[in-house]
Design an enzyme around this catalytic site. Structure first.
Site, PDB file in Angstrom:
ATOM      1  N   ARG A 159      17.559  19.944  -3.575  1.00  0.00           N
ATOM      2  CA  ARG A 159      17.270  19.074  -4.712  1.00  0.00           C
ATOM      3  C   ARG A 159      17.201  19.948  -5.957  1.00  0.00           C
ATOM      4  NH1 ARG A 159      11.768  17.156  -7.144  1.00  0.00           N
ATOM      5  NH2 ARG A 159      12.561  15.645  -8.623  1.00  0.00           N
ATOM      6  N   ASN A 168      13.563  20.928  -0.938  1.00  0.00           N
ATOM      7  CA  ASN A 168      13.059  20.651  -2.285  1.00  0.00           C
ATOM      8  C   ASN A 168      12.092  21.774  -2.657  1.00  0.00           C
ATOM      9  OD1 ASN A 168      11.895  19.720  -4.623  1.00  0.00           O
ATOM     10  ND2 ASN A 168      11.308  17.714  -3.794  1.00  0.00           N
ATOM     11  N   GLU A 227      15.065  10.250  -0.354  1.00  0.00           N
ATOM     12  CA  GLU A 227      15.850  11.221  -1.133  1.00  0.00           C
ATOM     13  C   GLU A 227      16.317  12.376  -0.240  1.00  0.00           C
ATOM     14  OE1 GLU A 227      12.508  10.682  -3.873  1.00  0.00           O
ATOM     15  OE2 GLU A 227      13.805  11.517  -5.399  1.00  0.00           O
ATOM     16  N   ARG A 249       1.428  10.015 -16.648  1.00  0.00           N
ATOM     17  CA  ARG A 249       2.309  10.104 -17.813  1.00  0.00           C
ATOM     18  C   ARG A 249       2.239   8.820 -18.646  1.00  0.00           C
ATOM     19  NH1 ARG A 249       7.613  12.058 -14.671  1.00  0.00           N
ATOM     20  NH2 ARG A 249       6.284  12.758 -12.980  1.00  0.00           N
ATOM     21  N   HIS A 257      15.167  10.783 -10.996  1.00  0.00           N
ATOM     22  CA  HIS A 257      15.125   9.981  -9.762  1.00  0.00           C
ATOM     23  C   HIS A 257      16.520   9.476  -9.385  1.00  0.00           C
ATOM     24  CE1 HIS A 257      10.762   8.856 -10.978  1.00  0.00           C
ATOM     25  NE2 HIS A 257      10.696   9.783 -10.038  1.00  0.00           N
TER      26      HIS A 257
END
Ligand code: ADP
Length: 394
Positions: A88, A7, A381, A236, A177
């Protein structure tokens, strides 16, 4: 087979090496502050954590040190032992509906999506290129955050805006996601021995999104063109009236980018509490009697509960609700409150089981008579990326 899951961010590179199909984690680590000074890396091997301060001028240095660590620690004997690398990739636009073997053509198609994720996609490409240079013969696979959501119908992914915006600029809901939601769906199906489940997947971390999945197809998800909308998050805002943006621009004499920065980095739990974006700090604040922390906690839970109720309707009755990621796996207080807020659906929490279920543990946290069973499912992930890579190179 040894598969590396990568990643790459603009100044960081995270990796985990897996043995597959055993799903065994061999070594993992993070390179930080690449190209910005005081760089270092940490690795986790056999339960031990090692930190080294090194000069990482760019991502190619991180790859060089990574390979050295793998060989010095005898995780691999030579580069030939590395069978594949999975990356990723954040925004695959409408082009990528599943993971793919990386070729020059894939890279140039991915570059066309830079507009949609100007911070993330270039960093992903830098990561891919650094490995391609160092290991030109090792197959690399791209795993997109957006790909799983590409199964949404047009009625779901379009916004009620001029249709030309979609045709000309690709303005639509993409969702994020996706790798986590797909992993959760796969895991819960395996655990319950079904492949036709209707699942409301709640990925609740610093960034949070919900996803309604029916038999492997995404019906809808809460993030959009960008990862800003949906439920309230750490920093956020989640969904807001877009009219707020020009309103604040005028009131505070700010540019559009500055207001967007406020919505991305200074809102959510941090914005409301004024203290922190981290749920643990918010909980401490509540214990100390801080009313704004209590407000932030309640707002977070209500937004999530509202989405669950809407997604239950979308699925015409969900079979399972799952919680995952930092808050989903650890936040027993948040889970308890969210489930209390959807009691009209007949969902009931087993408070004792909920309290003792913590990160890394798969468990059912609803009572036997709950209308919809609720599970905590740890996400992974990195493993999903490695599994895709394994499948593709085989
Ligand atoms: P990211 O989205 O960056 O991958 P994580 O999935 O690790 O983040 O989630 C991080 C969040 O998880 C933290 O901001 C914190 O609020 C939350 N978290 C971690 N542990 C707990 C806990 N014990 N109780 C409540 N929330 C927690």
């Amino acid at each position: 087979m040894k598969i590396l899951s990568v990643n790459a961010g603009s100044s960081s590179l995270k990796f985990t090496l897996f043995e597959l199909p055993e799903k065994k984690e061999l070594i993992s680590g993070t390179f930080e502050k690449i190209g910005i000074g005081n760089s270092f890396y940490t690795i986790k091997l056999n339960g031990e954590k090692i930190k080294r301060e090194v000069d990482l001028k760019d991502h190619s240095f991180a790859v060089k040190y990574l390979i050295e660590e793998l060989i010095n620690n005898k995780v691999i004997d030579s580069l030939d032992d590395l069978d594949g690398i999975g990356h990723r990739m954040v925004h695959g636009g409408s082009k990528f509906t599943k993971s793919v073997l990386i070729t020059d053509e894939v890279i140039s198609e991915f570059e066309k999506c830079i507009d949609l994720a100007p911070l993330h996609n270039p960093a992903n490409i830098i990561g891919v290129n650094a490995f391609r240079e160092a290991l030109p013969d090792t197959p690399e696979v791209a795993v997109f955050d957006t790909a799983f959501h590409q199964s949404m119908d047009k009625e779901e992914f379009l916004y009620g805006v001029p249709y030309e915006w979609y045709e000309k600029y690709g303005v639509r809901r993409y969702g994020f996601h996706g790798t986590s939601h797909r992993y959760i769906y796969k895991t819960i199906c395996e655990k319950l021995g079904r492949d036709d489940l209707k699942v409301i997947s709640c990925h609740l971390g610093n960034g949070s999104s919900l996803c309604a999945i029916d038999s492997g197809k995404v019906l809808t998800t809460s993030m959009g063109l960008t990862p800003l909308p949906g439920v309230m998050m750490g920093t956020r805002s989640g969904d807001i009236d877009p009219g707020i943006i020009p309103f604040i621009m005028k009131k505070e004499n700010k540019s559009c980018d500055e207001v967007l920065n406020d919505l991305n980095k200074k809102s959510g739990l941090l914005g409301i509490s004024g203290i922190s974006s981290d749920c643990r700090d918010i909980e401490e604040g509540i214990e100390d009697g801080n009313e704004r922390c209590a407000l932030a906690f309640e707002m977070l839970c209500r937004r999530i509960a509202d989405y669950i109720a809407a997604y239950n309707n979308k699925l015409n009755g969900a079979d399972v609700i799952t919680f995952t990621a930092g808050i989903g796996e650890n936040g027993d207080l948040q889970r308890e409150r969210i489930i209390e807020l959807i009691k009209s659906l007949g969902v009931k929490i087993d408070s004792e089981k909920n309290k003792i279920t913590i990160r890394g543990a798969f468990d059912k946290i609803s009572t036997e008579d709950s209308s919809i069973p609720v599970y905590v499912v740890p996400t992974n992930e990195e493993l999903m990326i490695a599994m895709d890579t394994y499948d593709i190179i085989n």
